[in-house]
Design a protein around this motif. Structure first.
Motif, PDB file in Angstrom:
ATOM      1  N   ALA A  64       0.843  -1.205   0.000  1.00 48.55           N
ATOM      2  CA  ALA A  64       0.000   0.000   0.000  1.00 48.55           C
ATOM      3  C   ALA A  64       0.875   1.251   0.000  1.00 48.55           C
ATOM      4  N   MET A  65       1.931   1.247   0.803  1.00 52.05           N
ATOM      5  CA  MET A  65       2.846   2.387   0.839  1.00 52.05           C
ATOM      6  C   MET A  65       3.598   2.524  -0.479  1.00 52.05           C
ATOM      7  N   PHE A  66       3.913   1.401  -1.100  1.00 55.87           N
ATOM      8  CA  PHE A  66       4.604   1.458  -2.392  1.00 55.87           C
ATOM      9  C   PHE A  66       3.722   2.132  -3.440  1.00 55.87           C
ATOM     10  N   ILE A  67       2.458   1.728  -3.507  1.00 57.70           N
ATOM     11  CA  ILE A  67       1.531   2.337  -4.469  1.00 57.70           C
ATOM     12  C   ILE A  67       1.379   3.823  -4.195  1.00 57.70           C
ATOM     13  N   HIS A  68       1.209   4.154  -2.927  1.00 61.71           N
ATOM     14  CA  HIS A  68       1.106   5.559  -2.524  1.00 61.71           C
ATOM     15  C   HIS A  68       2.390   6.312  -2.877  1.00 61.71           C
ATOM     16  N   GLY A  69       3.522   5.656  -2.653  1.00 61.64           N
ATOM     17  CA  GLY A  69       4.809   6.271  -2.925  1.00 61.64           C
ATOM     18  C   GLY A  69       5.042   6.549  -4.398  1.00 61.64           C
ATOM     19  N   VAL A  70       4.532   5.681  -5.259  1.00 65.07           N
ATOM     20  CA  VAL A  70       4.681   5.890  -6.696  1.00 65.07           C
ATOM     21  C   VAL A  70       4.025   7.199  -7.110  1.00 65.07           C
ATOM     22  N   ILE A  71       2.865   7.486  -6.530  1.00 66.06           N
ATOM     23  CA  ILE A  71       2.209   8.771  -6.831  1.00 66.06           C
ATOM     24  C   ILE A  71       3.001   9.921  -6.226  1.00 66.06           C
ATOM     25  N   LEU A  72       3.462   9.737  -4.986  1.00 66.43           N
ATOM     26  CA  LEU A  72       4.199  10.819  -4.320  1.00 66.43           C
ATOM     27  C   LEU A  72       5.455  11.214  -5.092  1.00 66.43           C
ATOM     28  N   VAL A  73       6.230  10.238  -5.561  1.00 63.03           N
ATOM     29  CA  VAL A  73       7.478  10.589  -6.252  1.00 63.03           C
ATOM     30  C   VAL A  73       7.207  11.248  -7.598  1.00 63.03           C
ATOM     31  N   HIS A  74       6.000  11.044  -8.134  1.00 61.89           N
ATOM     32  CA  HIS A  74       5.648  11.714  -9.387  1.00 61.89           C
ATOM     33  C   HIS A  74       5.321  13.196  -9.185  1.00 61.89           C
ATOM     34  N   HIS A  75       5.400  13.662  -7.932  1.00 61.76           N
ATOM     35  CA  HIS A  75       5.349  15.106  -7.735  1.00 61.76           C
ATOM     36  C   HIS A  75       6.536  15.767  -8.431  1.00 61.76           C
ATOM     37  N   PHE A  76       7.569  14.959  -8.708  1.00 66.07           N
ATOM     38  CA  PHE A  76       8.690  15.494  -9.476  1.00 66.07           C
ATOM     39  C   PHE A  76       8.223  15.966 -10.853  1.00 66.07           C
ATOM     40  N   SER A  77       7.359  15.189 -11.503  1.00 64.53           N
ATOM     41  CA  SER A  77       6.873  15.554 -12.832  1.00 64.53           C
ATOM     42  C   SER A  77       6.100  16.864 -12.787  1.00 64.53           C
ATOM     43  N   LEU A  78       5.264  17.009 -11.759  1.00 69.00           N
ATOM     44  CA  LEU A  78       4.505  18.249 -11.602  1.00 69.00           C
ATOM     45  C   LEU A  78       5.441  19.415 -11.296  1.00 69.00           C
ATOM     46  N   GLN A  79       6.402  19.203 -10.394  1.00 67.60           N
ATOM     47  CA  GLN A  79       7.353  20.269 -10.069  1.00 67.60           C
ATOM     48  C   GLN A  79       8.153  20.671 -11.304  1.00 67.60           C
ATOM     49  N   HIS A  80       8.549  19.689 -12.088  1.00 66.11           N
ATOM     50  CA  HIS A  80       9.314  19.947 -13.307  1.00 66.11           C
ATOM     51  C   HIS A  80       8.544  20.877 -14.234  1.00 66.11           C
ATOM     52  N   GLU A  81       7.264  20.600 -14.423  1.00 64.93           N
ATOM     53  CA  GLU A  81       6.451  21.440 -15.298  1.00 64.93           C
ATOM     54  C   GLU A  81       6.251  22.833 -14.700  1.00 64.93           C
ATOM     55  N   CYS A  82       6.109  22.892 -13.371  1.00 63.39           N
ATOM     56  CA  CYS A  82       5.965  24.197 -12.718  1.00 63.39           C
ATOM     57  C   CYS A  82       7.218  25.042 -12.909  1.00 63.39           C
ATOM     58  N   CYS A  83       8.384  24.410 -12.936  1.00 65.54           N
ATOM     59  CA  CYS A  83       9.635  25.143 -13.153  1.00 65.54           C
ATOM     60  C   CYS A  83       9.689  25.757 -14.549  1.00 65.54           C
ATOM     61  N   HIS A  84       8.943  25.172 -15.483  1.00 67.70           N
ATOM     62  CA  HIS A  84       8.862  25.736 -16.830  1.00 67.70           C
ATOM     63  C   HIS A  84       7.703  26.727 -16.952  1.00 67.70           C
ATOM     64  N   TYR A  85       6.920  26.880 -15.856  1.00 67.32           N
ATOM     65  CA  TYR A  85       5.761  27.767 -15.846  1.00 67.32           C
ATOM     66  C   TYR A  85       4.753  27.380 -16.927  1.00 67.32           C
ATOM     67  N   THR A  86       4.585  26.076 -17.122  1.00 64.68           N
ATOM     68  CA  THR A  86       3.649  25.601 -18.141  1.00 64.68           C
ATOM     69  C   THR A  86       2.451  24.856 -17.559  1.00 64.68           C
ATOM     70  N   VAL A  87       2.374  24.730 -16.239  1.00 63.75           N
ATOM     71  CA  VAL A  87       1.216  24.053 -15.635  1.00 63.75           C
ATOM     72  C   VAL A  87       0.037  25.010 -15.559  1.00 63.75           C
ATOM     73  N   PHE A  88       0.289  26.195 -14.999  1.00 63.06           N
ATOM     74  CA  PHE A  88      -0.757  27.191 -14.812  1.00 63.06           C
ATOM     75  C   PHE A  88      -0.474  28.433 -15.653  1.00 63.06           C
ATOM     76  N   LYS A  89      -1.526  29.052 -16.096  1.00 67.89           N
ATOM     77  CA  LYS A  89      -1.389  30.346 -16.773  1.00 67.89           C
ATOM     78  C   LYS A  89      -1.010  31.409 -15.752  1.00 67.89           C
ATOM     79  N   THR A  90      -1.557  31.310 -14.535  1.00 67.02           N
ATOM     80  CA  THR A  90      -1.240  32.232 -13.448  1.00 67.02           C
ATOM     81  C   THR A  90       0.152  31.902 -12.927  1.00 67.02           C
ATOM     82  N   ARG A  91       1.101  32.789 -13.159  1.00 60.74           N
ATOM     83  CA  ARG A  91       2.513  32.480 -12.922  1.00 60.74           C
ATOM     84  C   ARG A  91       2.816  32.083 -11.475  1.00 60.74           C
ATOM     85  N   TRP A  92       2.257  32.813 -10.501  1.00 57.82           N
ATOM     86  CA  TRP A  92       2.608  32.540  -9.110  1.00 57.82           C
ATOM     87  C   TRP A  92       2.122  31.176  -8.645  1.00 57.82           C
ATOM     88  N   LEU A  93       1.077  30.648  -9.282  1.00 55.33           N
ATOM     89  CA  LEU A  93       0.613  29.312  -8.925  1.00 55.33           C
ATOM     90  C   LEU A  93       1.684  28.262  -9.225  1.00 55.33           C
TER      91      LEU A  93
END
Length: 324
Positions: A64-93
Motif C-alpha cells: 500500500a505504501m509502495f503504491i502511494h509512494g509511486v504517486i508521491l514521487v511523481h510530484h517530481f513531474s509536476l514540479q518539473h512542469e511548474c519550473c517551466h511555468y507551463t502548468v498554470f497560466k497564473t505564474r505565481w501558482l
C-alpha cells in the motif's frame, strides 16, 4: 562557415509539418487543465492514503505504501512542469505548487529550476549537463542506480552543504551569484521544517508522516529512477536533439502520473509548450524525433543491450561526433 543545426521543431517549420501559427497556438496557457488534473491527482492520493490506513498493522501496508509512494514521487513531474511555468497560466501558482512538490520529495524548487535550465541548454553534454545520467558500465551499476541509494545520498549531501552555506563548483556555474544566498536559505528553511515535523512526531508520538509520506517516498523512488533513465540514458552524448532524447509511448495512467513527460523529446524541442499540449505537438513532429514504441520497458531493453555489449549504436554515434 558553420552549418545551421536544425532542431525537429525548426525542421518541421521549414518543411511545413507545423506552422508558426500552430506552434504559437500550442504554447497558449490555461489554468483549467491543471485544476482538473490536480483534482484527480488529489483524489488518487486520498485513495492510496486510505489503503495505507486500512492495512495498518498488517504486512499489506508495504504494498500500500509502495503504491502511494509511486504517486508521491511523481510530484517530481509536476514540479518539473511548474519550473517551466507551463502548468498554470497564473505564474505565481507555478511557484507555489512547485515549492510544495519540492518539499514533498526533498527537491528545493529554486535550485532545481536553475539546474534544470542548464540541463536544457546542455542536454547530454558531459561536464555541462548537471542532470546527465551516464550509461551504467555494468549490470551492478545499473541496479545500484535503480536502488535510488546514490540519489538519496546526493540529495542529503546537497541539502546539508547548502544549509552550511556551501555550493559546489558545478552549482556555482548554473546558479547566478546573486542567488547563492537564496539557495542557501531555501535549504535551511526546508531542513528547519523537516526538523520541526520530526520534533512534533517525537513529542506527540504521532508517526503518520513516516508511513504516509517519508517511507512511502523511499519505497516509490526506484520507480522514478526507472523512469528518469528512459529519457536520455543510452542515447548519444551529443547536442543533436534528434538523437539525444527519447519519447516513450506509455499507458494512460502512467502518462497521467508523468504529466505527459513521456513526450520528453517534444518537451526538449519546445519547452514552452504546456504539458497538456505535448500530445498534439507529438502528432506534428513524431517523424523527426526518437520514439520508443515499447515504452519504459523498451527503453530499458535498449539500455541493457548497450551495457551488456549487444548494441553499440550510441557509442558509435558519440565517437563519430567526437571525431568530427
Amino acid at each position: 562557415m558553420t552549418s545551421e543545426v536544425l532542431t525537429p521543431v525548426t525542421q518541421a517549420l521549414r518543411d511545413g509539418t507545423i506552422t508558426r501559427a500552430e506552434l504559437k497556438a500550442l504554447m497558449q496557457r490555461s489554468n483549467t487543465p491543471a485544476f482538473i488534473h490536480l483534482s484527480i491527482w488529489i483524489a488518487a492520493l486520498c485513495a492510496t492514503s486510505a489503503l495505507i490506513a486500512l492495512t495498518y498493522n498488517t504486512l499489506w501496508i508495504w504494498p500500500a505504501m509502495f503504491i502511494h509512494g509511486v504517486i508521491l514521487v511523481h510530484h517530481f513531474s509536476l514540479q518539473h512542469e511548474c519550473c517551466h511555468y507551463t502548468v498554470f497560466k497564473t505564474r505565481w501558482l507555478n511557484d507555489v505548487v512547485g515549492n510544495i512538490c519540492g518539499f514533498i520529495i526533498m527537491l528545493p524548487n529554486r535550485h532545481f529550476r536553475y539546474e534544470h535550465c542548464d540541463h536544457h541548454t546542455h542536454t547530454q553534454v558531459h561536464g555541462d549537463d548537471p542532470e546527465l545520467i551516464p550509461l551504467p558500465k555494468t549490470l551492478a551499476g545499473y541496479f545500484w542506480y535503480l536502488s535510488s541509494i546514490p540519489y538519496w545520498r546526493n540529495k542529503f549531501t546537497e541539502l546539508f552543504l547548502h544549509t552550511r552555506g556551501h555550493l559546489t563548483d558545478q552549482e556555482k556555474h548554473f546558479v547566478p551569484k546573486e542567488e547563492h544566498v537564496t539557495i542557501i536559505w531555501e535549504a535551511r528553511i526546508m531542513l528547519m521544517l523537516y526538523t520541526t515535523i520530526i520534533a512534533i512526531c517525537a513529542l506527540t508520538n504521532w508517526w503518520a508522516p513516516i508511513w504516509f509520506w517519508w517511507l512511502s517516498v523511499v519505497l516509490g523512488e526506484p520507480v522514478m529512477r526507472f523512469i528518469r533513465m528512459t529519457e536520455h540514458v543510452g542515447k548519444p552524448c551529443i547536442r543533436e536533439m534528434t538523437e539525444n532524447t527519447r519519447t516513450n509511448y506509455v499507458m494512460r495512467h502512467m502518462q497521467f502520473l508523468s504529466w505527459n513527460m513521456n513526450y520528453h523529446a517534444e518537451h526538449h524541442y519546445a519547452s514552452s509548450v504546456p504539458y497538456y499540449a505535448l500530445p498534439k505537438l507529438h502528432e506534428k513532429i513524431k517523424h523527426v524525433i526518437e520514439v520508443e514504441p515499447r515504452g519504459y520497458i523498451g527503453a530499458h531493453i535498449d539500455i541493457l543491450r548497450q551495457l551488456t555489449g549487444r548494441s553499440t549504436r550510441a557509442d558509435a554515434l558519440e565517437q563519430a561526433s567526437n571525431g568530427a
